[in-house]
Design a protein around this motif. Structure first.
Motif, PDB file in Angstrom:
ATOM      1  N   SER A 102     -16.415  10.531  15.791  1.00 22.95           N
ATOM      2  CA  SER A 102     -15.558  11.703  15.575  1.00 22.95           C
ATOM      3  C   SER A 102     -15.946  12.848  16.494  1.00 22.95           C
ATOM      4  CB  SER A 102     -15.647  12.151  14.115  1.00 22.95           C
ATOM      5  OG  SER A 102     -15.159  11.148  13.263  1.00 22.95           O
ATOM      6  N   LEU A 103     -17.230  13.078  16.644  1.00 20.23           N
ATOM      7  CA  LEU A 103     -17.689  14.161  17.519  1.00 20.23           C
ATOM      8  C   LEU A 103     -17.388  13.870  18.982  1.00 20.23           C
ATOM      9  CD1 LEU A 103     -21.099  15.102  15.839  1.00 20.23           C
ATOM     10  CD2 LEU A 103     -18.962  16.403  15.820  1.00 20.23           C
ATOM     11  N   GLU A 104     -17.490  12.605  19.386  1.00 18.81           N
ATOM     12  CA  GLU A 104     -17.193  12.247  20.772  1.00 18.81           C
ATOM     13  C   GLU A 104     -15.701  12.365  21.079  1.00 18.81           C
ATOM     14  OE1 GLU A 104     -18.920   8.381  21.430  1.00 18.81           O
ATOM     15  OE2 GLU A 104     -20.960   9.188  21.451  1.00 18.81           O
ATOM     16  N   ARG A 105     -14.849  12.191  20.101  1.00 22.27           N
ATOM     17  CA  ARG A 105     -13.400  12.304  20.305  1.00 22.27           C
ATOM     18  C   ARG A 105     -12.878  13.716  20.022  1.00 22.27           C
ATOM     19  NH1 ARG A 105     -10.577  10.298  23.345  1.00 22.27           N
ATOM     20  NH2 ARG A 105      -8.786  10.870  22.099  1.00 22.27           N
ATOM     21  N   LEU A 106     -13.706  14.587  19.472  1.00 25.27           N
ATOM     22  CA  LEU A 106     -13.258  15.934  19.118  1.00 25.27           C
ATOM     23  C   LEU A 106     -12.840  16.741  20.342  1.00 25.27           C
ATOM     24  CD1 LEU A 106     -12.819  18.011  16.879  1.00 25.27           C
ATOM     25  CD2 LEU A 106     -15.205  18.716  17.179  1.00 25.27           C
ATOM     26  N   SER A 107     -13.623  16.704  21.384  1.00 27.61           N
ATOM     27  CA  SER A 107     -13.314  17.488  22.578  1.00 27.61           C
ATOM     28  C   SER A 107     -11.977  17.100  23.212  1.00 27.61           C
ATOM     29  CB  SER A 107     -14.453  17.356  23.583  1.00 27.61           C
ATOM     30  OG  SER A 107     -14.175  18.084  24.747  1.00 27.61           O
ATOM     31  N   PRO A 108     -11.685  15.810  23.438  1.00 28.50           N
ATOM     32  CA  PRO A 108     -10.371  15.472  24.002  1.00 28.50           C
ATOM     33  C   PRO A 108      -9.202  15.873  23.104  1.00 28.50           C
ATOM     34  CG  PRO A 108     -11.858  13.599  24.191  1.00 28.50           C
ATOM     35  CD  PRO A 108     -12.552  14.637  23.368  1.00 28.50           C
ATOM     36  N   VAL A 109      -9.365  15.733  21.793  1.00 27.94           N
ATOM     37  CA  VAL A 109      -8.291  16.101  20.863  1.00 27.94           C
ATOM     38  C   VAL A 109      -8.050  17.605  20.901  1.00 27.94           C
ATOM     39  CG1 VAL A 109      -7.678  16.219  18.411  1.00 27.94           C
ATOM     40  CG2 VAL A 109      -8.584  14.106  19.360  1.00 27.94           C
ATOM     41  N   LEU A 110      -9.131  18.390  20.886  1.00 27.62           N
ATOM     42  CA  LEU A 110      -8.983  19.845  20.934  1.00 27.62           C
ATOM     43  C   LEU A 110      -8.404  20.306  22.265  1.00 27.62           C
ATOM     44  CD1 LEU A 110     -12.209  21.131  19.144  1.00 27.62           C
ATOM     45  CD2 LEU A 110      -9.861  21.120  18.281  1.00 27.62           C
ATOM     46  N   MET A 111      -8.805  19.672  23.348  1.00 25.23           N
ATOM     47  CA  MET A 111      -8.257  20.049  24.658  1.00 25.23           C
ATOM     48  C   MET A 111      -6.764  19.770  24.733  1.00 25.23           C
ATOM     49  SD  MET A 111     -10.473  21.586  26.335  1.00 25.23           S
ATOM     50  CE  MET A 111      -9.617  21.691  27.872  1.00 25.23           C
ATOM     51  N   THR A 112      -6.327  18.640  24.190  1.00 28.55           N
ATOM     52  CA  THR A 112      -4.895  18.321  24.161  1.00 28.55           C
ATOM     53  C   THR A 112      -4.139  19.379  23.373  1.00 28.55           C
ATOM     54  OG1 THR A 112      -5.325  15.945  24.302  1.00 28.55           O
ATOM     55  CG2 THR A 112      -3.183  16.609  23.450  1.00 28.55           C
ATOM     56  N   ALA A 113      -4.663  19.728  22.211  1.00 26.53           N
ATOM     57  CA  ALA A 113      -3.985  20.709  21.355  1.00 26.53           C
ATOM     58  C   ALA A 113      -3.968  22.095  22.000  1.00 26.53           C
ATOM     59  CB  ALA A 113      -4.672  20.770  19.989  1.00 26.53           C
ATOM     60  N   LEU A 114      -5.085  22.522  22.574  1.00 27.02           N
ATOM     61  CA  LEU A 114      -5.143  23.861  23.168  1.00 27.02           C
ATOM     62  C   LEU A 114      -4.270  23.997  24.405  1.00 27.02           C
ATOM     63  CD1 LEU A 114      -8.930  24.709  22.751  1.00 27.02           C
ATOM     64  CD2 LEU A 114      -6.993  25.774  21.594  1.00 27.02           C
ATOM     65  N   VAL A 115      -4.282  23.005  25.265  1.00 29.85           N
ATOM     66  CA  VAL A 115      -3.454  23.067  26.471  1.00 29.85           C
ATOM     67  C   VAL A 115      -1.976  23.060  26.089  1.00 29.85           C
ATOM     68  CG1 VAL A 115      -2.772  21.751  28.529  1.00 29.85           C
ATOM     69  CG2 VAL A 115      -5.183  22.111  28.015  1.00 29.85           C
ATOM     70  N   THR A 116      -1.620  22.245  25.129  1.00 25.97           N
ATOM     71  CA  THR A 116      -0.229  22.215  24.663  1.00 25.97           C
ATOM     72  C   THR A 116       0.159  23.546  24.038  1.00 25.97           C
ATOM     73  OG1 THR A 116      -0.442  19.839  24.264  1.00 25.97           O
ATOM     74  CG2 THR A 116       1.425  20.954  23.241  1.00 25.97           C
ATOM     75  N   ALA A 117      -0.723  24.129  23.243  1.00 28.83           N
ATOM     76  CA  ALA A 117      -0.434  25.425  22.619  1.00 28.83           C
ATOM     77  C   ALA A 117      -0.244  26.516  23.672  1.00 28.83           C
ATOM     78  CB  ALA A 117      -1.562  25.806  21.657  1.00 28.83           C
ATOM     79  N   PHE A 118      -1.094  26.529  24.697  1.00 28.19           N
ATOM     80  CA  PHE A 118      -0.929  27.513  25.775  1.00 28.19           C
ATOM     81  C   PHE A 118       0.394  27.323  26.509  1.00 28.19           C
ATOM     82  CE2 PHE A 118      -5.755  27.952  25.982  1.00 28.19           C
ATOM     83  CZ  PHE A 118      -5.738  29.148  25.290  1.00 28.19           C
ATOM     84  N   ALA A 119       0.787  26.080  26.719  1.00 23.61           N
ATOM     85  CA  ALA A 119       2.051  25.816  27.410  1.00 23.61           C
ATOM     86  C   ALA A 119       3.253  26.241  26.569  1.00 23.61           C
ATOM     87  CB  ALA A 119       2.153  24.334  27.756  1.00 23.61           C
ATOM     88  N   LEU A 120       3.128  26.153  25.246  1.00 26.50           N
ATOM     89  CA  LEU A 120       4.237  26.502  24.357  1.00 26.50           C
ATOM     90  C   LEU A 120       4.284  27.986  23.994  1.00 26.50           C
ATOM     91  CD1 LEU A 120       4.075  23.486  21.882  1.00 26.50           C
ATOM     92  CD2 LEU A 120       5.742  23.868  23.709  1.00 26.50           C
ATOM     93  N   ALA A 121       3.231  28.717  24.282  1.00 25.26           N
ATOM     94  CA  ALA A 121       3.157  30.122  23.877  1.00 25.26           C
ATOM     95  C   ALA A 121       4.349  30.958  24.355  1.00 25.26           C
ATOM     96  CB  ALA A 121       1.838  30.739  24.342  1.00 25.26           C
ATOM     97  N   PRO A 122       4.779  30.860  25.599  1.00 26.84           N
ATOM     98  CA  PRO A 122       5.945  31.664  26.004  1.00 26.84           C
ATOM     99  C   PRO A 122       7.207  31.345  25.206  1.00 26.84           C
ATOM    100  CG  PRO A 122       4.828  30.781  27.933  1.00 26.84           C
ATOM    101  CD  PRO A 122       4.204  30.144  26.737  1.00 26.84           C
ATOM    102  N   LEU A 123       7.381  30.087  24.849  1.00 29.76           N
ATOM    103  CA  LEU A 123       8.562  29.707  24.064  1.00 29.76           C
ATOM    104  C   LEU A 123       8.460  30.176  22.621  1.00 29.76           C
ATOM    105  CD1 LEU A 123       9.031  26.076  25.391  1.00 29.76           C
ATOM    106  CD2 LEU A 123      10.370  28.097  25.984  1.00 29.76           C
ATOM    107  N   LEU A 124       7.248  30.282  22.107  1.00 26.16           N
ATOM    108  CA  LEU A 124       7.058  30.734  20.724  1.00 26.16           C
ATOM    109  C   LEU A 124       7.274  32.234  20.583  1.00 26.16           C
ATOM    110  CD1 LEU A 124       3.886  28.730  19.675  1.00 26.16           C
ATOM    111  CD2 LEU A 124       6.160  28.533  18.684  1.00 26.16           C
ATOM    112  N   PHE A 125       6.767  32.994  21.532  1.00 27.04           N
ATOM    113  CA  PHE A 125       6.757  34.450  21.391  1.00 27.04           C
ATOM    114  C   PHE A 125       7.947  35.142  22.033  1.00 27.04           C
ATOM    115  CE2 PHE A 125       2.156  33.267  21.298  1.00 27.04           C
ATOM    116  CZ  PHE A 125       2.029  33.409  19.930  1.00 27.04           C
ATOM    117  N   GLU A 126       8.724  34.423  22.803  1.00 30.49           N
ATOM    118  CA  GLU A 126       9.906  35.000  23.448  1.00 30.49           C
ATOM    119  C   GLU A 126      11.175  34.319  22.941  1.00 30.49           C
ATOM    120  OE1 GLU A 126       9.785  37.597  25.462  1.00 30.49           O
ATOM    121  OE2 GLU A 126       7.609  37.684  25.364  1.00 30.49           O
TER     122      GLU A 126
END
Length: 181
Positions: A102-126
């Motif tokens: 779980s700890l070894e897979r945590l970093s890739p999962v969090l990176m996927t979620a964070l990068v996706t969230a950053f990409a979606l931020a303009p669509l969420l707030f505008e």
């Protein structure tokens, strides 16, 4: 394909006799990932639409499909990592192995979620900007679903694997002809 060669398709392993009868053995990891997917869709995506006041639309359904792909992939990769730790690194089925995986897979999962969230931020707030009326529901579904699916993948997938994965994993470990997952 020779008759004795197994056919590998979509996380199913079909041997010659199974191919003739049409019976397939499902991987326990697929069932666990499907459970996490259902929780992510209901808990995060539907909740996100409700909180933002968005109706269920075709655009939101596109977001559901995207979220489903991300959620199932994360769950399957985590369970596959557990199995590969046991098969190739000699770990035994215990809480230490599940914590390590779980700890070894945590970093890739969090990176996927964070990068996706950053990409979606303009669509969420505008949301009121011209051109975002179609993409805003997609962003709401994916963003809110990623929050819940990441949390569920972090906590629920290891718990479900601990509770229900021992027997199928031991059967897989006994099969010396099984391919790497």
């Amino acid at each position: 394909v020779h008759e004795e060669d197994p056919i590998i398709t979509n996380n199913f392993r079909v041997d010659g006799a199974e191919a003739a009868t049409g019976k397939r053995k499902k991987n326990a990891g697929v069932k666990i990932a499907a459970l996490c997917l259902a929780c992510a869709l209901v808990g995060g995506a539907v909740g996100g639409l409700w909180l933002s006041g968005q109706p269920l639309s075709v655009a939101a359904l596109v977001g559901f499909i995207t979220l489903a792909g991300i959620s199932v992939r994360n769950g399957i990769l985590k369970v596959s990592h557990y199995i590969n730790l046991m098969r190739f690194e000699g770990e035994s089925f215990d809480q230490k192995m599940i914590l390590r995986g779980s700890l070894e897979r945590l970093s890739p999962v969090l990176m996927t979620a964070l990068v996706t969230a950053f990409a979606l931020a303009p669509l969420l707030f505008e949301a009121e900007q011209p051109g975002t009326e179609v993409l805003h529901p997609v962003a709401v579904v994916i963003f809110s679903g990623l929050i819940s699916s990441t949390l569920l993948d972090t906590f629920l997938t290891p718990a479900m694997f601990w509770l229900f994965g021992r027997k199928p994993t031991e059967a897989l470990m006994d099969d010396k002809d099984a391919e790497a997952l």
